[in-house]
Design a protein around this motif. Sequence first.
Motif, PDB file in Angstrom:
ATOM      1  N   LEU A 188      43.817  31.412  44.276  1.00 14.10           N
ATOM      2  CA  LEU A 188      43.118  32.294  45.205  1.00 14.10           C
ATOM      3  C   LEU A 188      44.107  32.976  46.150  1.00 14.10           C
ATOM      4  O   LEU A 188      44.004  34.178  46.418  1.00 14.10           O
ATOM      5  CB  LEU A 188      42.083  31.502  46.017  1.00 14.10           C
ATOM      6  CG  LEU A 188      40.717  31.244  45.388  1.00 14.10           C
ATOM      7  CD1 LEU A 188      39.921  30.268  46.229  1.00 14.10           C
ATOM      8  CD2 LEU A 188      39.944  32.537  45.219  1.00 14.10           C
ATOM      9  N   GLN A 189      45.046  32.213  46.664  1.00 12.16           N
ATOM     10  CA  GLN A 189      46.027  32.764  47.601  1.00 12.16           C
ATOM     11  C   GLN A 189      46.908  33.817  46.930  1.00 12.16           C
ATOM     12  O   GLN A 189      47.281  34.821  47.542  1.00 12.16           O
ATOM     13  CB  GLN A 189      46.894  31.643  48.175  1.00 12.16           C
ATOM     14  CG  GLN A 189      47.828  32.096  49.281  1.00 12.16           C
ATOM     15  CD  GLN A 189      48.695  30.949  49.765  1.00 12.16           C
ATOM     16  OE1 GLN A 189      49.076  30.070  48.984  1.00 12.16           O
ATOM     17  NE2 GLN A 189      48.997  30.929  51.054  1.00 12.16           N
ATOM     18  N   LYS A 190      47.246  33.600  45.662  1.00 13.45           N
ATOM     19  CA  LYS A 190      48.100  34.540  44.937  1.00 13.45           C
ATOM     20  C   LYS A 190      47.333  35.749  44.417  1.00 13.45           C
ATOM     21  O   LYS A 190      47.947  36.693  43.903  1.00 13.45           O
ATOM     22  CB  LYS A 190      48.762  33.819  43.755  1.00 13.45           C
ATOM     23  CG  LYS A 190      49.783  32.778  44.166  1.00 13.45           C
ATOM     24  CD  LYS A 190      50.388  32.129  42.950  1.00 13.45           C
ATOM     25  CE  LYS A 190      51.434  31.083  43.341  1.00 13.45           C
ATOM     26  NZ  LYS A 190      52.016  30.434  42.142  1.00 13.45           N
ATOM     27  N   GLY A 191      46.004  35.721  44.512  1.00 17.61           N
ATOM     28  CA  GLY A 191      45.213  36.836  44.008  1.00 17.61           C
ATOM     29  C   GLY A 191      45.040  36.811  42.510  1.00 17.61           C
ATOM     30  O   GLY A 191      44.956  37.870  41.874  1.00 17.61           O
ATOM     31  N   LEU A 192      44.972  35.612  41.933  1.00 18.72           N
ATOM     32  CA  LEU A 192      44.786  35.460  40.494  1.00 18.72           C
ATOM     33  C   LEU A 192      43.405  34.885  40.214  1.00 18.72           C
ATOM     34  O   LEU A 192      42.846  34.162  41.038  1.00 18.72           O
ATOM     35  CB  LEU A 192      45.860  34.537  39.915  1.00 18.72           C
ATOM     36  CG  LEU A 192      47.299  35.040  40.016  1.00 18.72           C
ATOM     37  CD1 LEU A 192      48.264  33.954  39.596  1.00 18.72           C
ATOM     38  CD2 LEU A 192      47.484  36.294  39.180  1.00 18.72           C
ATOM     39  N   PRO A 193      42.839  35.166  39.053  1.00 15.09           N
ATOM     40  CA  PRO A 193      41.531  34.577  38.715  1.00 15.09           C
ATOM     41  C   PRO A 193      41.632  33.067  38.568  1.00 15.09           C
ATOM     42  O   PRO A 193      42.653  32.537  38.104  1.00 15.09           O
ATOM     43  CB  PRO A 193      41.156  35.255  37.384  1.00 15.09           C
ATOM     44  CG  PRO A 193      42.430  35.776  36.844  1.00 15.09           C
ATOM     45  CD  PRO A 193      43.301  36.094  38.014  1.00 15.09           C
ATOM     46  N   LYS A 200      47.115  38.490  32.314  1.00  8.55           N
ATOM     47  CA  LYS A 200      48.154  39.488  32.024  1.00  8.55           C
ATOM     48  C   LYS A 200      47.643  40.889  32.347  1.00  8.55           C
ATOM     49  O   LYS A 200      48.365  41.723  32.900  1.00  8.55           O
ATOM     50  CB  LYS A 200      48.566  39.393  30.553  1.00  8.55           C
ATOM     51  CG  LYS A 200      49.700  40.353  30.193  1.00  8.55           C
ATOM     52  CD  LYS A 200      50.151  40.158  28.754  1.00  8.55           C
ATOM     53  CE  LYS A 200      51.302  41.117  28.424  1.00  8.55           C
ATOM     54  NZ  LYS A 200      51.762  40.920  27.031  1.00  8.55           N
ATOM     55  N   THR A 201      46.370  41.145  32.013  1.00 11.30           N
ATOM     56  CA  THR A 201      45.689  42.396  32.364  1.00 11.30           C
ATOM     57  C   THR A 201      44.270  42.055  32.804  1.00 11.30           C
ATOM     58  O   THR A 201      43.838  40.901  32.752  1.00 11.30           O
ATOM     59  CB  THR A 201      45.637  43.358  31.157  1.00 11.30           C
ATOM     60  OG1 THR A 201      44.969  42.702  30.081  1.00 11.30           O
ATOM     61  CG2 THR A 201      47.036  43.769  30.728  1.00 11.30           C
ATOM     62  N   ASN A 202      43.556  43.074  33.247  1.00 10.62           N
ATOM     63  CA  ASN A 202      42.132  42.934  33.586  1.00 10.62           C
ATOM     64  C   ASN A 202      41.881  41.929  34.710  1.00 10.62           C
ATOM     65  O   ASN A 202      40.893  41.203  34.686  1.00 10.62           O
ATOM     66  CB  ASN A 202      41.306  42.507  32.357  1.00 10.62           C
ATOM     67  CG  ASN A 202      41.370  43.502  31.227  1.00 10.62           C
ATOM     68  OD1 ASN A 202      41.644  44.678  31.466  1.00 10.62           O
ATOM     69  ND2 ASN A 202      41.136  43.048  30.014  1.00 10.62           N
ATOM     70  N   ASN A 203      42.741  41.858  35.700  1.00 14.63           N
ATOM     71  CA  ASN A 203      42.503  40.966  36.839  1.00 14.63           C
ATOM     72  C   ASN A 203      42.490  41.749  38.154  1.00 14.63           C
ATOM     73  O   ASN A 203      42.887  41.260  39.197  1.00 14.63           O
ATOM     74  CB  ASN A 203      43.545  39.848  36.886  1.00 14.63           C
ATOM     75  CG  ASN A 203      44.959  40.398  37.071  1.00 14.63           C
ATOM     76  OD1 ASN A 203      45.195  41.593  36.909  1.00 14.63           O
ATOM     77  ND2 ASN A 203      45.882  39.521  37.415  1.00 14.63           N
ATOM     78  N   LYS A 208      42.259  42.002  44.192  1.00 18.02           N
ATOM     79  CA  LYS A 208      41.726  42.698  45.374  1.00 18.02           C
ATOM     80  C   LYS A 208      40.917  41.769  46.277  1.00 18.02           C
ATOM     81  O   LYS A 208      40.981  41.875  47.498  1.00 18.02           O
ATOM     82  CB  LYS A 208      40.853  43.877  44.906  1.00 18.02           C
ATOM     83  CG  LYS A 208      40.264  44.692  46.039  1.00 18.02           C
ATOM     84  CD  LYS A 208      39.584  45.949  45.497  1.00 18.02           C
ATOM     85  CE  LYS A 208      38.451  45.611  44.550  1.00 18.02           C
ATOM     86  NZ  LYS A 208      37.727  46.840  44.127  1.00 18.02           N
ATOM     87  N   LEU A 209      40.144  40.838  45.707  1.00 20.56           N
ATOM     88  CA  LEU A 209      39.180  40.060  46.482  1.00 20.56           C
ATOM     89  C   LEU A 209      39.658  38.647  46.828  1.00 20.56           C
ATOM     90  O   LEU A 209      39.365  38.141  47.921  1.00 20.56           O
ATOM     91  CB  LEU A 209      37.861  39.967  45.720  1.00 20.56           C
ATOM     92  CG  LEU A 209      37.146  41.289  45.426  1.00 20.56           C
ATOM     93  CD1 LEU A 209      35.899  41.025  44.603  1.00 20.56           C
ATOM     94  CD2 LEU A 209      36.786  42.013  46.708  1.00 20.56           C
ATOM     95  N   ASN A 210      40.363  37.985  45.935  1.00 19.45           N
ATOM     96  CA  ASN A 210      40.658  36.574  46.149  1.00 19.45           C
ATOM     97  C   ASN A 210      41.513  36.268  47.375  1.00 19.45           C
ATOM     98  O   ASN A 210      41.247  35.281  48.067  1.00 19.45           O
ATOM     99  CB  ASN A 210      41.329  35.982  44.888  1.00 19.45           C
ATOM    100  CG  ASN A 210      40.331  35.704  43.800  1.00 19.45           C
ATOM    101  OD1 ASN A 210      39.126  35.834  44.014  1.00 19.45           O
ATOM    102  ND2 ASN A 210      40.787  35.344  42.613  1.00 19.45           N
ATOM    103  N   PRO A 211      42.549  37.073  47.719  1.00 19.94           N
ATOM    104  CA  PRO A 211      43.314  36.729  48.932  1.00 19.94           C
ATOM    105  C   PRO A 211      42.467  36.749  50.208  1.00 19.94           C
ATOM    106  O   PRO A 211      42.729  35.985  51.151  1.00 19.94           O
ATOM    107  CB  PRO A 211      44.398  37.817  48.972  1.00 19.94           C
ATOM    108  CG  PRO A 211      44.563  38.229  47.566  1.00 19.94           C
ATOM    109  CD  PRO A 211      43.196  38.155  46.972  1.00 19.94           C
ATOM    110  N   GLY A 212      41.431  37.561  50.270  1.00 18.32           N
ATOM    111  CA  GLY A 212      40.576  37.614  51.455  1.00 18.32           C
ATOM    112  C   GLY A 212      39.605  36.470  51.540  1.00 18.32           C
ATOM    113  O   GLY A 212      38.913  36.330  52.547  1.00 18.32           O
TER     114      GLY A 212
END
Length: 214
Positions: A188-193, A200-203, A208-212
């Motif tokens: 979440l902190q890194k902005g990954l699903p 690799k793609t489509n994230n 955009k949302l996970n760091p917040g």
Amino acid sequence: RWLENKNAAGRVAIPCSAMAMGRWLFAVAVLATSSSAFLLPAGTAGAVSSVRRAEPVPQVFSSRVSRVSGLTGSSTVALGGLLVAAATIRRSLTQRRLRLAGKDIPRNKELAYALICSVYGIGKTTAFKICVDTSLDPHKIVAELTEEEELRLSDEIGKYVLENPLRRMTKANCKTLLEIKHRRGVRLQKGLPVRFQRSKTNNRNARKLNPGRI
């Protein structure tokens, strides 16, 4: 209950609810009064005086009705009654608002979908469950609810954690995952699903949302 109107911008849904009918009825009555005042010749003042003695309309419409001098007494009284009925319907529909969980519920939508669109924390399953528990038709227009049904709905929704308390709870849970160095918290902190999706793609949404959410 819904009409589809096609214009240059595309398809626009127009609600045929009681509120819209009240507005159209009021507009038609006012238009009829104004057109009669300009098209009909001036007659005797007996019709107007009879209307004033009977007083079928409030003061706000007296100036409009007094201009219709060419109509007979019964026609003027009927037109005044139409104005009063239209104004009453319009006033009763525009004054009443349904506010649940601190949010205004749109009055031109079906009940279940109005809850989904307005209240954070109510999805499709929860909205239909609330309607079943309160014995309400989920496809009933919000403007057609009675006061007793609105009270039942408010009491049932009060049993759920919604809006700001739910947002604070979700944020606290995400912070806890990061504090204990859980895999989900770190991603979440890194902005990954966080649910083993392709990264690799489509994230784009995750970045955009996970760091917040921490």
